[in-house]
Design a protein around this motif. Sequence first.
Motif, PDB file in Angstrom:
ATOM      1  N   THR A 429       0.796  -1.224   0.000  1.00 48.75           N
ATOM      2  CA  THR A 429       0.000   0.000   0.000  1.00 48.75           C
ATOM      3  C   THR A 429       0.828   1.274   0.000  1.00 48.75           C
ATOM      4  OG1 THR A 429      -1.658  -1.242   1.234  1.00 48.75           O
ATOM      5  CG2 THR A 429      -1.922   1.157   1.150  1.00 48.75           C
ATOM      6  N   GLY A 430       1.815   1.342   0.854  1.00 47.60           N
ATOM      7  CA  GLY A 430       2.588   2.571   0.983  1.00 47.60           C
ATOM      8  C   GLY A 430       3.455   2.898  -0.213  1.00 47.60           C
ATOM      9  N   ALA A 431       3.746   1.910  -1.053  1.00 44.05           N
ATOM     10  CA  ALA A 431       4.599   2.135  -2.224  1.00 44.05           C
ATOM     11  C   ALA A 431       3.800   2.172  -3.516  1.00 44.05           C
ATOM     12  CB  ALA A 431       5.665   1.042  -2.307  1.00 44.05           C
ATOM     13  N   ASP A 432       2.474   2.135  -3.433  1.00 40.69           N
ATOM     14  CA  ASP A 432       1.584   2.236  -4.601  1.00 40.69           C
ATOM     15  C   ASP A 432       1.834   1.124  -5.625  1.00 40.69           C
ATOM     16  OD1 ASP A 432       0.522   4.564  -3.500  1.00 40.69           O
ATOM     17  OD2 ASP A 432       1.978   5.840  -4.516  1.00 40.69           O
ATOM     18  N   ASN A 433       2.149  -0.083  -5.157  1.00 42.17           N
ATOM     19  CA  ASN A 433       2.327  -1.188  -6.095  1.00 42.17           C
ATOM     20  C   ASN A 433       1.881  -2.503  -5.470  1.00 42.17           C
ATOM     21  OD1 ASN A 433       4.476  -1.989  -4.394  1.00 42.17           O
ATOM     22  ND2 ASN A 433       5.999  -0.927  -5.634  1.00 42.17           N
ATOM     23  N   VAL A 434       1.906  -3.532  -6.299  1.00 38.16           N
ATOM     24  CA  VAL A 434       1.590  -4.879  -5.843  1.00 38.16           C
ATOM     25  C   VAL A 434       2.825  -5.742  -6.060  1.00 38.16           C
ATOM     26  CG1 VAL A 434       0.180  -6.938  -6.271  1.00 38.16           C
ATOM     27  CG2 VAL A 434      -0.880  -4.683  -6.294  1.00 38.16           C
ATOM     28  N   LEU A 435       3.176  -6.544  -5.075  1.00 36.57           N
ATOM     29  CA  LEU A 435       4.355  -7.394  -5.155  1.00 36.57           C
ATOM     30  C   LEU A 435       3.957  -8.859  -5.320  1.00 36.57           C
ATOM     31  CD1 LEU A 435       6.461  -5.844  -2.243  1.00 36.57           C
ATOM     32  CD2 LEU A 435       6.519  -5.243  -4.675  1.00 36.57           C
ATOM     33  N   GLN A 436       4.743  -9.558  -6.122  1.00 35.38           N
ATOM     34  CA  GLN A 436       4.587 -10.999  -6.247  1.00 35.38           C
ATOM     35  C   GLN A 436       5.769 -11.660  -5.557  1.00 35.38           C
ATOM     36  OE1 GLN A 436       4.939 -12.615 -10.186  1.00 35.38           O
ATOM     37  NE2 GLN A 436       3.818 -14.471  -9.696  1.00 35.38           N
ATOM     38  N   MET A 437       5.465 -12.688  -4.747  1.00 36.19           N
ATOM     39  CA  MET A 437       6.510 -13.404  -4.025  1.00 36.19           C
ATOM     40  C   MET A 437       6.422 -14.884  -4.342  1.00 36.19           C
ATOM     41  SD  MET A 437       5.958 -11.503  -0.327  1.00 36.19           S
ATOM     42  CE  MET A 437       6.991 -12.684   0.503  1.00 36.19           C
ATOM     43  N   THR A 438       7.556 -15.556  -4.312  1.00 37.06           N
ATOM     44  CA  THR A 438       7.554 -17.001  -4.470  1.00 37.06           C
ATOM     45  C   THR A 438       7.071 -17.633  -3.178  1.00 37.06           C
ATOM     46  OG1 THR A 438       9.785 -17.337  -3.594  1.00 37.06           O
ATOM     47  CG2 THR A 438       9.582 -16.771  -5.949  1.00 37.06           C
ATOM     48  N   HIS A 439       6.853 -18.959  -3.247  1.00 32.52           N
ATOM     49  CA  HIS A 439       6.393 -19.626  -2.036  1.00 32.52           C
ATOM     50  C   HIS A 439       7.497 -19.735  -0.994  1.00 32.52           C
ATOM     51  CE1 HIS A 439       3.127 -21.729  -0.108  1.00 32.52           C
ATOM     52  NE2 HIS A 439       3.986 -22.613   0.351  1.00 32.52           N
ATOM     53  N   ALA A 440       8.720 -19.420  -1.413  1.00 35.41           N
ATOM     54  CA  ALA A 440       9.825 -19.399  -0.453  1.00 35.41           C
ATOM     55  C   ALA A 440       9.979 -18.037   0.204  1.00 35.41           C
ATOM     56  CB  ALA A 440      11.128 -19.780  -1.153  1.00 35.41           C
ATOM     57  N   GLY A 441       9.116 -17.077  -0.189  1.00 36.72           N
ATOM     58  CA  GLY A 441       9.154 -15.767   0.428  1.00 36.72           C
ATOM     59  C   GLY A 441      10.037 -14.769  -0.272  1.00 36.72           C
ATOM     60  N   ALA A 442      10.546 -15.111  -1.462  1.00 38.39           N
ATOM     61  CA  ALA A 442      11.413 -14.191  -2.196  1.00 38.39           C
ATOM     62  C   ALA A 442      10.595 -13.321  -3.145  1.00 38.39           C
ATOM     63  CB  ALA A 442      12.458 -14.975  -2.992  1.00 38.39           C
ATOM     64  N   LEU A 443      10.938 -12.044  -3.246  1.00 28.78           N
ATOM     65  CA  LEU A 443      10.258 -11.138  -4.165  1.00 28.78           C
ATOM     66  C   LEU A 443      10.592 -11.539  -5.602  1.00 28.78           C
ATOM     67  CD1 LEU A 443      10.848  -7.694  -2.405  1.00 28.78           C
ATOM     68  CD2 LEU A 443       8.753  -9.035  -2.457  1.00 28.78           C
ATOM     69  N   SER A 444       9.546 -11.647  -6.462  1.00 28.17           N
ATOM     70  CA  SER A 444       9.775 -12.074  -7.838  1.00 28.17           C
ATOM     71  C   SER A 444       9.257 -11.085  -8.875  1.00 28.17           C
ATOM     72  CB  SER A 444       9.118 -13.439  -8.084  1.00 28.17           C
ATOM     73  OG  SER A 444       7.721 -13.379  -7.831  1.00 28.17           O
ATOM     74  N   ASN A 445       8.396 -10.150  -8.482  1.00 25.76           N
ATOM     75  CA  ASN A 445       7.857  -9.210  -9.463  1.00 25.76           C
ATOM     76  C   ASN A 445       7.230  -8.021  -8.739  1.00 25.76           C
ATOM     77  OD1 ASN A 445       7.247  -8.237 -11.999  1.00 25.76           O
ATOM     78  ND2 ASN A 445       5.345  -9.389 -12.195  1.00 25.76           N
ATOM     79  N   THR A 446       7.269  -6.869  -9.381  1.00 27.10           N
ATOM     80  CA  THR A 446       6.605  -5.664  -8.882  1.00 27.10           C
ATOM     81  C   THR A 446       5.672  -5.171  -9.968  1.00 27.10           C
ATOM     82  OG1 THR A 446       8.505  -5.047  -7.527  1.00 27.10           O
ATOM     83  CG2 THR A 446       6.910  -3.325  -8.025  1.00 27.10           C
ATOM     84  N   VAL A 447       4.424  -4.912  -9.597  1.00 31.42           N
ATOM     85  CA  VAL A 447       3.404  -4.531 -10.569  1.00 31.42           C
ATOM     86  C   VAL A 447       2.796  -3.191 -10.187  1.00 31.42           C
ATOM     87  CG1 VAL A 447       1.164  -5.139 -11.566  1.00 31.42           C
ATOM     88  CG2 VAL A 447       2.850  -6.919 -11.101  1.00 31.42           C
ATOM     89  N   SER A 448       2.666  -2.303 -11.182  1.00 29.66           N
ATOM     90  CA  SER A 448       1.991  -1.021 -10.979  1.00 29.66           C
ATOM     91  C   SER A 448       1.434  -0.562 -12.318  1.00 29.66           C
ATOM     92  CB  SER A 448       2.955   0.032 -10.428  1.00 29.66           C
ATOM     93  OG  SER A 448       2.327   1.298 -10.381  1.00 29.66           O
ATOM     94  N   ASP A 449       0.219  -0.010 -12.307  1.00 28.12           N
ATOM     95  CA  ASP A 449      -0.337   0.501 -13.563  1.00 28.12           C
ATOM     96  C   ASP A 449      -0.016   1.978 -13.751  1.00 28.12           C
ATOM     97  OD1 ASP A 449      -2.054   1.838 -11.851  1.00 28.12           O
ATOM     98  OD2 ASP A 449      -3.777   0.567 -12.280  1.00 28.12           O
TER      99      ASP A 449
END
Length: 587
Positions: A429-449
Motif C-alpha cells: 500500500t505505501g509504495a503504490d504497487n503490488v508485489l509478487q513473491m515465491t512460495h519461499a518468500g522471495a520477491l519475484s515481481n513488482t506490478v503497478s499501472d
Amino acid sequence: MNPIRARIGLLFLAAAAMVGCGGTSTTANGGGSTPVTPVASLVHGAVTNGALPLQSASVQLYTVGASGLASAAAPLLANAVTTDATGAFSFPLPACGSATLVYLSATGGSSGAGANGATSLLAALGPCSALTSSSSFHIDELTTVATVFALAPFIADAAHIGASGNVPAGLANAFSMVNALVNTTSGAMPGPTLATSATAPVATLNTLANILAGCIRTASPTSSACAPLLTATSSADTLGATLRIAHQPASYPGLYALAANSTAYSPSLTAAPTDWTLALRIAASGLATPFGIAIDGAGNGWVTNESAASLVQLSPAGTTLLTVTGSGLLAPRGVAIDRSGNLWVANTGADSVLKLSSTGSLLAKASTGLNAPTAIANDSAGNAWVANTGGNSVIQLSSTGIVLTNTIGLSAPSGIALDSAGNVWVANTGADNVLQMTHAGALSNTVSDGVTQAPGALAIDSNSNLWFTGSVPSQTAVQGALAKVASSDTASAPVLSMAAIPGSIATSGADIWVANAATGGGLMLFHASSNAPLSPAAGFGSLNAPAGIAVDASGNVWVACAGDNTVSIFLGLTTPVMTPLAQTVGP
C-alpha cells in the motif's frame, strides 16, 4: 377455514379412513368382511395463483441432479398429478432410494381466466427422506421467487436443478435458505428456519411474486400483464423470467410497473428498486464493527469484530452458532480458514496471529516480528501468510505458528492472496504497487499501472488474473479504482475509475465483487472478460460502510457492514466457490 386447506384435510382424512388404524381395512359383504388393499400413504399439497386455486396444473416431484451445475433432475412420480378445482393435489409417498433433495414443479393450469401456458412454478422442499404421509406443501409465486433466487446458480429450468456430487453442502444450504424465506408448507413468510436476528427482503419478494401472479392470472402469455415480462427477459414462462431476473438483477427496472397487475402479496415495494437482489440482513448481538469474513467447508461464515474483540460464527442462513472471545483477541481484522477447518486471525490490536479450532479453542499464538497484522491467507500445507502492516513485511507462519520466513522492506502491506501455483501476492500500500513473491518468500515481481495508488484489497479470479482496489487522487472527479493484473504479470490501466471508495474484494469464477464504502454504497460487480460493471453505479443494495466480502458454495455473497454492525447475505448472485479458499491454492 381456507377452502384449499380444508380440501387437503379432507383428502388426508379420506385416505386415513380407507387405510384404518391397523393398516388393513374391510368392507361389509353379507355377514362377513372382505379384505381391501390399503391405499398408499399420500403426500398432499396445493397450487395457488395468489389466493386463487390453480386448477388443472401439472405437478411433478423431482430429485436434484448430481452431475454438475443445473444437471438433469430425476422425476420421482411415474406420471405427474393434476390439481383439482380447489388447487389441491396428492400423490403416493415415494420410495426415495437414491433420491436426495427434492422439489415440486407446477406448470399450466387456470385460476379462472383460462389456462396460461406460461405458468411455471417451483417449491424447494428438502431431503426426500423427510417426506411423510402427513407432509403437506404449497406452491405459488412466492415459493417460486424464493426457490429461484436461492438456487439460481443451480437452475436451468424446472427439470434441470443440480450440482456436482451427492448433496454438496452448497446446494443443501441453498435449499435451507428457501425455507428461511418462505414456509413451503403454508406459503407464508417468513420461513421456519429464518434466524431471529435476520430481516428478510419481504417487500421485494412480494413485489416479484405480484409480477408473476399478474401474468399467471391471465389466459395467455401474450396478455398485457404477461407479454412484457416474457419479452423483457426473453423467457417462455414465469420460471424462466424469474431466473433471468435473479441472474441479472440490475437489468429489469421497468418490470416494477407490472406489479400493479396483482395485489395478492403484501407489503410490497412502493417504488421501483435500483435492482432486484434479495439479501438477508443479519443484526446478531455479537456483531460490533464487523470487518473480515471467511467461509468454512460447511458454509458457515466467520466474522471478525474489531470493537467487540471477538469472532462470530454464523450459519449459512445467518443464525449465530458461536461467539469466540478471550484468547487474547483484540481488534481482530483479517480471518482465514485452512484446509483442516482451523481459523487464523490477524489479531491487529494485539500484534499477533491466533490459530483457533473450529470450536473456537486456541491452538497456537504467534507474535514474533508481528506489528499490526491486518490480512491473512493460508496455503495448501496449512501455513499462514500475513500482511504485517506495521512491521512493513510479509511473514509466513508454519501450521503450528512458527515463523518460517519474514520478507522485509515492504511499505505498509495491507492485502494478501495466494494463487493456484502457490505464488503470494501482496498489496504494498505505501509504495503504490503490488508485489509478487515465491512460495519461499522471495520477491519475484513488482506490478503497478502507474495510476492506481495505495492498493488495498486483492483477489485472484478463475483465470489467474489478479484484481486489486486502490485510489486515484490525481483525478478529482473520482475517488477509487479497480485494477487488473493479467496472468502474464503485466498490469493494465485501471478497469474502472469510480466515484466510490472500493474496499474489500472477492472473486467467484469470472465475477469480481467489490465493497463500495462510499455513502449509500453497495456491492459492486464486474466481469473478468469485459471488465465492465454489471451492478448499478453505487452497487447492489444499500449498505452501511461495507468492509469484508466473501462468496460461499451456494453462490451467496456475504458482506460485513461496519457502519451498522450487520452482515448481509445476497442470495444466489454468483458462481459457487469451493470453501474454505485454501482448498483452491497451491502449491
